[in-house]
Design a protein around this motif. Structure first.
Motif, PDB file in Angstrom:
ATOM      1  N   GLY A  84      24.063 -25.857  16.233  1.00 30.67           N
ATOM      2  CA  GLY A  84      24.516 -26.248  14.840  1.00 30.67           C
ATOM      3  C   GLY A  84      25.318 -25.168  14.003  1.00 30.67           C
ATOM      4  N   TYR A  85      24.651 -24.182  13.854  1.00 30.99           N
ATOM      5  CA  TYR A  85      25.032 -22.628  13.221  1.00 30.99           C
ATOM      6  C   TYR A  85      26.436 -22.564  13.843  1.00 30.99           C
ATOM      7  CZ  TYR A  85      25.077 -18.148  11.476  1.00 30.99           C
ATOM      8  OH  TYR A  85      25.533 -16.982  10.514  1.00 30.99           O
ATOM      9  N   ILE A  86      26.663 -22.508  15.088  1.00 27.89           N
ATOM     10  CA  ILE A  86      27.846 -21.905  15.630  1.00 27.89           C
ATOM     11  C   ILE A  86      28.517 -22.859  16.113  1.00 27.89           C
ATOM     12  CG2 ILE A  86      28.640 -20.619  17.936  1.00 27.89           C
ATOM     13  CD1 ILE A  86      26.805 -19.086  16.002  1.00 27.89           C
TER      14      ILE A  86
ATOM     15  N   ARG B 146      26.925  -7.602  31.696  1.00 28.30           N
ATOM     16  CA  ARG B 146      27.790  -6.942  30.608  1.00 28.30           C
ATOM     17  C   ARG B 146      27.181  -7.064  29.237  1.00 28.30           C
ATOM     18  NH1 ARG B 146      34.030  -8.590  32.086  1.00 28.30           N
ATOM     19  NH2 ARG B 146      34.048  -8.020  34.140  1.00 28.30           N
ATOM     20  N   ARG B 147      26.185  -7.994  29.052  1.00 29.64           N
ATOM     21  CA  ARG B 147      25.764  -8.454  27.804  1.00 29.64           C
ATOM     22  C   ARG B 147      26.251  -9.632  27.317  1.00 29.64           C
ATOM     23  NH1 ARG B 147      24.191  -3.765  23.707  1.00 29.64           N
ATOM     24  NH2 ARG B 147      22.729  -3.326  25.574  1.00 29.64           N
ATOM     25  N   SER B 148      27.537  -9.577  27.404  1.00 30.98           N
ATOM     26  CA  SER B 148      28.396 -10.903  26.724  1.00 30.98           C
ATOM     27  C   SER B 148      29.669 -10.975  27.504  1.00 30.98           C
ATOM     28  CB  SER B 148      28.484 -10.747  25.166  1.00 30.98           C
ATOM     29  OG  SER B 148      29.312  -9.490  25.161  1.00 30.98           O
ATOM     30  N   PHE B 149      30.132 -12.311  27.343  1.00 25.39           N
ATOM     31  CA  PHE B 149      31.401 -12.557  28.208  1.00 25.39           C
ATOM     32  C   PHE B 149      32.028 -13.847  27.473  1.00 25.39           C
ATOM     33  CE2 PHE B 149      33.339 -14.752  31.732  1.00 25.39           C
ATOM     34  CZ  PHE B 149      34.455 -13.908  31.878  1.00 25.39           C
TER      35      PHE B 149
ATOM     36  N   GLN C 222      25.985 -15.023  26.078  1.00 24.18           N
ATOM     37  CA  GLN C 222      25.121 -13.747  25.395  1.00 24.18           C
ATOM     38  C   GLN C 222      23.990 -13.531  26.131  1.00 24.18           C
ATOM     39  OE1 GLN C 222      26.353 -12.020  22.866  1.00 24.18           O
ATOM     40  NE2 GLN C 222      24.821 -10.494  23.282  1.00 24.18           N
ATOM     41  N   ARG C 223      23.659 -12.612  26.543  1.00 23.18           N
ATOM     42  CA  ARG C 223      22.444 -12.110  27.104  1.00 23.18           C
ATOM     43  C   ARG C 223      21.122 -12.020  26.087  1.00 23.18           C
ATOM     44  NH1 ARG C 223      22.535  -6.791  30.169  1.00 23.18           N
ATOM     45  NH2 ARG C 223      21.700  -5.992  28.106  1.00 23.18           N
ATOM     46  N   LEU C 224      19.973 -12.588  26.275  1.00 19.73           N
ATOM     47  CA  LEU C 224      18.984 -12.566  25.506  1.00 19.73           C
ATOM     48  C   LEU C 224      18.123 -11.150  25.675  1.00 19.73           C
ATOM     49  CD1 LEU C 224      18.078 -16.224  25.537  1.00 19.73           C
ATOM     50  CD2 LEU C 224      19.310 -15.057  23.657  1.00 19.73           C
TER      51      LEU C 224
ATOM     52  N   THR D 211      32.873 -15.010  16.830  1.00 19.95           N
ATOM     53  CA  THR D 211      31.656 -15.888  17.289  1.00 19.95           C
ATOM     54  C   THR D 211      30.726 -15.055  17.798  1.00 19.95           C
ATOM     55  OG1 THR D 211      33.325 -17.628  17.797  1.00 19.95           O
ATOM     56  CG2 THR D 211      30.959 -17.685  18.626  1.00 19.95           C
ATOM     57  N   MET D 212      31.161 -13.772  18.594  1.00 23.32           N
ATOM     58  CA  MET D 212      30.269 -13.098  19.177  1.00 23.32           C
ATOM     59  C   MET D 212      29.409 -12.237  18.113  1.00 23.32           C
ATOM     60  SD  MET D 212      31.079  -9.981  21.981  1.00 23.32           S
ATOM     61  CE  MET D 212      31.944 -11.210  22.985  1.00 23.32           C
ATOM     62  N   SER D 213      29.987 -11.970  17.288  1.00 30.76           N
ATOM     63  CA  SER D 213      29.592 -11.049  16.185  1.00 30.76           C
ATOM     64  C   SER D 213      28.440 -12.070  15.486  1.00 30.76           C
ATOM     65  CB  SER D 213      30.537 -10.430  15.123  1.00 30.76           C
ATOM     66  OG  SER D 213      29.825  -9.750  13.931  1.00 30.76           O
ATOM     67  N   LYS D 214      28.810 -13.234  15.189  1.00 34.29           N
ATOM     68  CA  LYS D 214      28.181 -14.369  14.445  1.00 34.29           C
ATOM     69  C   LYS D 214      26.754 -14.515  15.219  1.00 34.29           C
ATOM     70  CE  LYS D 214      28.369 -18.723  11.823  1.00 34.29           C
ATOM     71  NZ  LYS D 214      29.181 -19.903  11.700  1.00 34.29           N
ATOM     72  N   VAL D 215      26.716 -14.804  16.366  1.00 31.62           N
ATOM     73  CA  VAL D 215      25.680 -14.895  17.402  1.00 31.62           C
ATOM     74  C   VAL D 215      24.783 -13.763  17.183  1.00 31.62           C
ATOM     75  CG1 VAL D 215      24.948 -15.423  19.516  1.00 31.62           C
ATOM     76  CG2 VAL D 215      26.832 -16.665  18.583  1.00 31.62           C
ATOM     77  N   SER D 216      25.120 -12.498  17.461  1.00 30.26           N
ATOM     78  CA  SER D 216      24.475 -11.516  17.651  1.00 30.26           C
ATOM     79  C   SER D 216      23.774 -11.068  16.442  1.00 30.26           C
ATOM     80  CB  SER D 216      25.342 -10.321  18.026  1.00 30.26           C
ATOM     81  OG  SER D 216      26.167 -10.455  19.306  1.00 30.26           O
ATOM     82  N   LYS D 217      24.339 -11.311  15.376  1.00 30.98           N
ATOM     83  CA  LYS D 217      23.716 -11.037  14.094  1.00 30.98           C
ATOM     84  C   LYS D 217      22.720 -12.025  13.615  1.00 30.98           C
ATOM     85  CE  LYS D 217      27.297  -7.989  12.454  1.00 30.98           C
ATOM     86  NZ  LYS D 217      28.323  -7.820  11.366  1.00 30.98           N
ATOM     87  N   SER D 218      22.771 -13.263  14.016  1.00 32.46           N
ATOM     88  CA  SER D 218      21.985 -14.542  13.640  1.00 32.46           C
ATOM     89  C   SER D 218      20.469 -14.260  14.001  1.00 32.46           C
ATOM     90  CB  SER D 218      22.569 -15.767  14.413  1.00 32.46           C
ATOM     91  OG  SER D 218      21.591 -16.991  14.279  1.00 32.46           O
ATOM     92  N   ARG D 219      19.743 -14.683  12.949  1.00 32.73           N
ATOM     93  CA  ARG D 219      18.373 -14.585  13.181  1.00 32.73           C
ATOM     94  C   ARG D 219      17.658 -15.780  14.216  1.00 32.73           C
ATOM     95  NH1 ARG D 219      15.695 -13.733   6.723  1.00 32.73           N
ATOM     96  NH2 ARG D 219      16.645 -11.818   6.519  1.00 32.73           N
TER      97      ARG D 219
END
Length: 269
Positions: free
Chosen positions: A83-85, A137-140, A179-181, A205-213
């Motif tokens: 929902g956040y993304i 790659r950590r993300s794609f 995105q890798r966990l 989107t990548m930045s938003k996900v990575s910084k999300s709690r």
């Protein structure tokens, strides 16, 4: 008449005789009144076995309850992250996978569209598709430029998917972000966002996900408990050829289709 010497030996003879008499009486009483009979021993054995079965069933029930609670926490967290993304979009979905041995195992999936939320294959090779790329790659992020669904299908077949698998795809994914966990040095799994519209996900989107709690909490939960999720246990039974019931009740519409097992989130390269 007994001589004095003979009478003097009587106490010495009576003492062992008395001990023997008492022993005989005790043995007789034990075997007569106190020693358990064979049937009593069998009953005791049956009660002990019944107690062990009851204790085992209680332990299994408790473990299953913990697994269901764990799955509930994961489902809630994934829905919040989706929902956040993605907001309330009905053309997107989010899935989370853990890495077990040599493969990805699907732990949970969420979408506002029940047709997209349906589970497909339970596992994928570590090197396959978008999740395999993100794992390395950590993300794609990948976008499909194919506006024609038939052209899109031909592209999938060129990537090694069979015609049957392609025809079985439920989602026409045009944009995918994986995105890798990670939790410290622990690489636990991958979270995957998919959309039927192109260019939905980008670097923002990548930045938003990575910084999300929410993403961080998801990484912690998967890394700490991945081996205990119901889907992992079900996959273990599947690999061993054991037909086991689902550990978590769910609607019929959400279950995997045994015929249409390919999923498009692993199709992008």
């Amino acid at each position: 008449m007994h001589t004095f010497a003979e009478l003097a030996t009587w106490p010495t003879l009576l003492w062992p005789a008395g001990v023997l008499f008492v022993a005989v009486i005790w043995a007789f009483g034990y075997f007569k009144w106190f020693k358990p009979t064979y049937s009593e021993l069998e009953q005791q054995k049956e009660r002990a076995l019944a107690d062990l079965v009851t204790a085992r069933e209680a332990a299994v029930t408790e473990v299953d309850e913990h697994r269901r609670a764990l799955q509930g926490a994961l489902d809630t967290l994934l829905a919040e992250l989706g929902g956040y993304i993605c907001g309330d979009s009905v053309d997107t979905r989010v899935s989370v996978y853990s890495v077990e041995d040599d493969e990805f195992v699907l732990l949970a999936r969420h979408s506002e569209n029940p047709n997209l939320e349906r589970r497909g294959r339970s596992s994928y090779p570590l090197t396959q598709g978008a999740i395999g790329v993100a794992w390395g790659r950590r993300s794609f992020i990948d976008n499909s430029e194919e506006d024609d669904r038939e052209a899109w299908k031909r592209n999938l077949r060129a990537q090694g998917f069979s015609a049957e698998d392609v025809e079985g795809l439920k989602m026409y994914t045009r944009c995918i972000y994986a995105q890798r966990l990670d939790r410290g040095n622990i690489k636990a799994g991958v979270v995957v966002f998919e959309c039927e519209a192109p260019n939905r996900f980008d670097s923002k989107t990548m930045s938003k996900v990575s910084k999300s709690r929410l993403h961080n909490a998801l990484a912690v939960l998967v890394s700490a408990s991945h081996g205990h999720f119901p889907r992992v246990k079900e996959r273990e039974s599947e690999r061993q050829g054991i037909e086991a019931p689902a550990l978590v009740p769910e609607p019929v519409w959400k279950r995997a289709d045994p015929v249409n097992r390919a999923e498009v989130q692993v199709a992008s390269e």
